[in-house]
Enzyme design. Structure first.
Site, PDB file in Angstrom:
ATOM      1  N   LYS A  28       0.775  -1.070   0.034  1.00  0.00           N
ATOM      2  CA  LYS A  28       0.050   0.059   0.150  1.00  0.00           C
ATOM      3  C   LYS A  28       0.891   1.265  -0.003  1.00  0.00           C
ATOM      4  CE  LYS A  28      -3.729   1.978   2.832  1.00  0.00           C
ATOM      5  NZ  LYS A  28      -4.759   1.684   3.881  1.00  0.00           N
ATOM      6  N   SER A  83      -9.739   1.414   3.131  1.00  0.00           N
ATOM      7  CA  SER A  83      -8.814   2.305   2.256  1.00  0.00           C
ATOM      8  C   SER A  83      -7.824   1.549   1.321  1.00  0.00           C
ATOM      9  CB  SER A  83      -8.185   3.375   3.138  1.00  0.00           C
ATOM     10  OG  SER A  83      -7.100   2.830   3.959  1.00  0.00           O
ATOM     11  N   SER A 142      -9.654  -0.712   7.204  1.00  0.00           N
ATOM     12  CA  SER A 142      -9.372  -0.597   5.835  1.00  0.00           C
ATOM     13  C   SER A 142      -8.537  -1.654   4.955  1.00  0.00           C
ATOM     14  CB  SER A 142      -8.312   0.365   5.906  1.00  0.00           C
ATOM     15  OG  SER A 142      -8.900   1.701   5.458  1.00  0.00           O
TER      16      SER A 142
HETATM   17  N1  GLN Z   1     -12.852   4.017   6.820  1.00  0.00           N
HETATM   18  C1  GLN Z   1     -12.226   4.626   8.319  1.00  0.00           C
HETATM   19  C2  GLN Z   1     -11.829   6.000   8.180  1.00  0.00           C
HETATM   20  O1  GLN Z   1     -11.956   6.421   7.318  1.00  0.00           O
HETATM   21  C3  GLN Z   1     -10.991   3.529   8.446  1.00  0.00           C
HETATM   22  C4  GLN Z   1     -10.048   3.836   7.701  1.00  0.00           C
HETATM   23  C5  GLN Z   1      -8.843   2.831   7.871  1.00  0.00           C
HETATM   24  O2  GLN Z   1      -9.172   1.657   8.437  1.00  0.00           O
HETATM   25  N2  GLN Z   1      -7.827   3.178   7.556  1.00  0.00           N
HETATM   26  O3  GLN Z   1     -11.573   6.596   9.225  1.00  0.00           O
END
Ligand code: GLN
Length: 479
Positions: A81, A156, A180
């Site tokens: 990532k 994400s 994510s």
């Molecule tokens: N969707 C969540 C956020 O935007 C978690 C994202 C993640 O796990 N990095 O905070």
């Protein structure tokens, strides 16, 4: 050997057999992936392919095979990532403000993977600073779902999940602060795991919310997931949050007949849960019961507040973590303004995306001394409630069974609404707020070709247990 790049990745086992028998060299496998990445640029899964370096690594790897001294993960082709540092390569967390930032050192997990003989094929697209659940909040544009490109890949770690699902690499690493890894894995029909917090080093991961961020793998099989975990779960003196006893990890295949399952009544009654997804959970329950496992339904009315509490905590941490991105010390700058404060304001206004800005504003508000007691402190207290729930209900070999995501996919712009987007994390954040291990596995498909999934969350350090149960469930369903 030159492989036809159309060789279906459903034929993954065939590729695996060829690779294991050495009929297929590491370099052949790499070239296959590179060709496929070029053919599937519309998915937008990769932001950079490290062609030259990866070829060099693949040739070295083949040589070690010839010399009969392969390393534990020899030849495994891995994607990272774009928030995990790989020395000498750009790392931007999909943000304009970090464009041009070259990683000065390797993340600890990158060191471990390289030592184990992997090939790093490239860096994958993601939501900016890992903030988002759909994969559309990236300065490189949205990542599309390989199973149905009308839909998003989920976020994400969108590019990592899409890359594995489309057969562009063998395993990908993602980060999970609130779901994510698991959520995009669920939308793309692959397996994603967030290990117990504190078992995998965060050194070299661009921080979003330190107390919950955790690196983990996305793969097609539990075995692939497990071999990567065996390499990356390791005590690291660079990460002081690794306070739990961490003596590494060995995947031991066991039956775990003494496991019991629980479900949370309020999750079960969630009106936002997609009907296909609901049916998928029910089908899994039938399988588990037929195998003699019990499933208890437990009420936890306070669970309704979990996303709000998560947002307060994660935004609070994000607002201080992101303060260092001023466009002066590293990354990009628009070079506008005279005084430092003007330059910083101009850079941050122009180069940070909408989602990080929301988090910075929301988090700064929650942490302000006028508001702290009413918001941030309450969220911290709520986090203790979650931990108490885990302590009470998940010890003695209990596993929490839930869907991974309330919906099975979304199109671009569909979940733009503040709370609509955040509600996608309803089932995943419990593992981040408590630090417990959690894995998402695909269990079927809806009519439109999108996958259905379930999530298993275990007691602290029971990573081996939930992997075994995940395998048992995979063995009992036909996909
Ligand atoms: N969707 C969540 C956020 O935007 C978690 C994202 C993640 O796990 N990095 O905070």
């Amino acid at each position: 050997m030159r492989l036809d790049s159309n060789l279906a990745f459903s034929d993954y086992n065939h590729l695996r057999d060829l690779f294991n028998s050495r009929a297929l060299k590491v370099i052949d496998m790499l070239e296959l992936f590179i060709r496929r990445i070029k053919e599937k640029t519309h998915l937008n899964a990769f932001v950079e392919v490290f062609v030259d370096k990866a070829r060099e690594q693949a040739l070295e790897s083949d040589l070690r095979f010839v010399n009969k001294n392969p390393r534990p993960l020899e030849g495994l082709i891995v994607a990272l990532k774009d928030n995990i540092l790989y020395k000498g390569f750009e790392c931007t967390a999909a943000s304009d403000i970090l464009k041009g930032f070259i990683a000065p050192y390797n993340a600890s997990i990158v060191e471990y993977l390289l030592e184990a003989g992997v090939i790093i094929i490239g860096r994958t697209n993601c939501d900016e600073f890992a903030m988002g659940s759909t994969g559309e909040h990236s300065c490189y544009g949205a990542v599309l779902n390989p199973l149905n490109p009308e839909f998003l890949a989920g976020g994400s770690s969108s590019g990592s999940a899409a890359a594995v699902a489309a057969g562009l690499c063998t395993v990908a690493l993602g980060s999970d602060t609130g779901g994510s890894i698991r959520l995009p894995a669920s939308w793309c029909g692959v397996i994603g795991m967030k290990p117990t917090y504190g078992r995998v080093s965060r050194y070299g991961l661009i921080a979003y919310a330190n107390s919950m961020d955790q690196i983990g793998p996305i793969a097609r099989t539990v075995d692939d997931l497990a071999v990567v975990l065996e390499t990356i779960i390791r005590k690291d003196r660079h990460d002081h949050s690794m306070s739990i006893k961490n003596e590494g990890f060995k995947y031991i295949k066991e039956e775990y007949t003494d496991v019991k399952f629980i479900k949370i009544k309020e999750f079960d009654e969630d009106p936002n849960l997609n009907p296909y997804q609901k049916k998928a959970i029910n089908d899994i329950e039938v399988i588990l019961k037929s195998k003699g496992y019990s499933i208890d339904l437990i009420s936890f009315p306070d669970i309704q507040h979990i996303v709000k509490a998560f947002q307060l905590l994660s935004s609070g941490e994000a607002s201080s973590n992101l303060a260092k991105y001023d466009g002066i010390r590293y990354g990009a700058s628009i070079n506008k303004g005279q005084k430092p404060i003007e330059i910083i304001t101009n850079n941050r206004s122009a180069l940070l995306g909408k989602e990080p800005k929301r988090k910075i504003i929301f988090g700064s508000y929650a942490l302000h001394s006028d508001n702290y007691d009413n918001y941030y402190k309450k969220a911290l207290q709520y986090r203790e409630l979650i931990k108490d729930f885990i302590e009470k209900h998940l010890q003695n070999n209990h596993i929490l069974l839930t869907p991974t995501s309330p919906i099975i996919g979304a199109k671009k712009g569909e979940t733009e609404e503040f709370f609509e987007q955040y509600s996608l994390d309803f089932y995943t954040v419990i593992a981040n707020m408590s630090g417990t291990p959690s894995v998402s596995i695909p269990v079927g498909y809806a009519k439109n070709g999108l996958p259905l999934s379930i999530q298993l969350t275990g007691y602290w350090a029971n990573d081996n247990q939930i992997l075994n149960i995940a395998q048992m469930i995979c063995d009992n369903i036909s996909l």
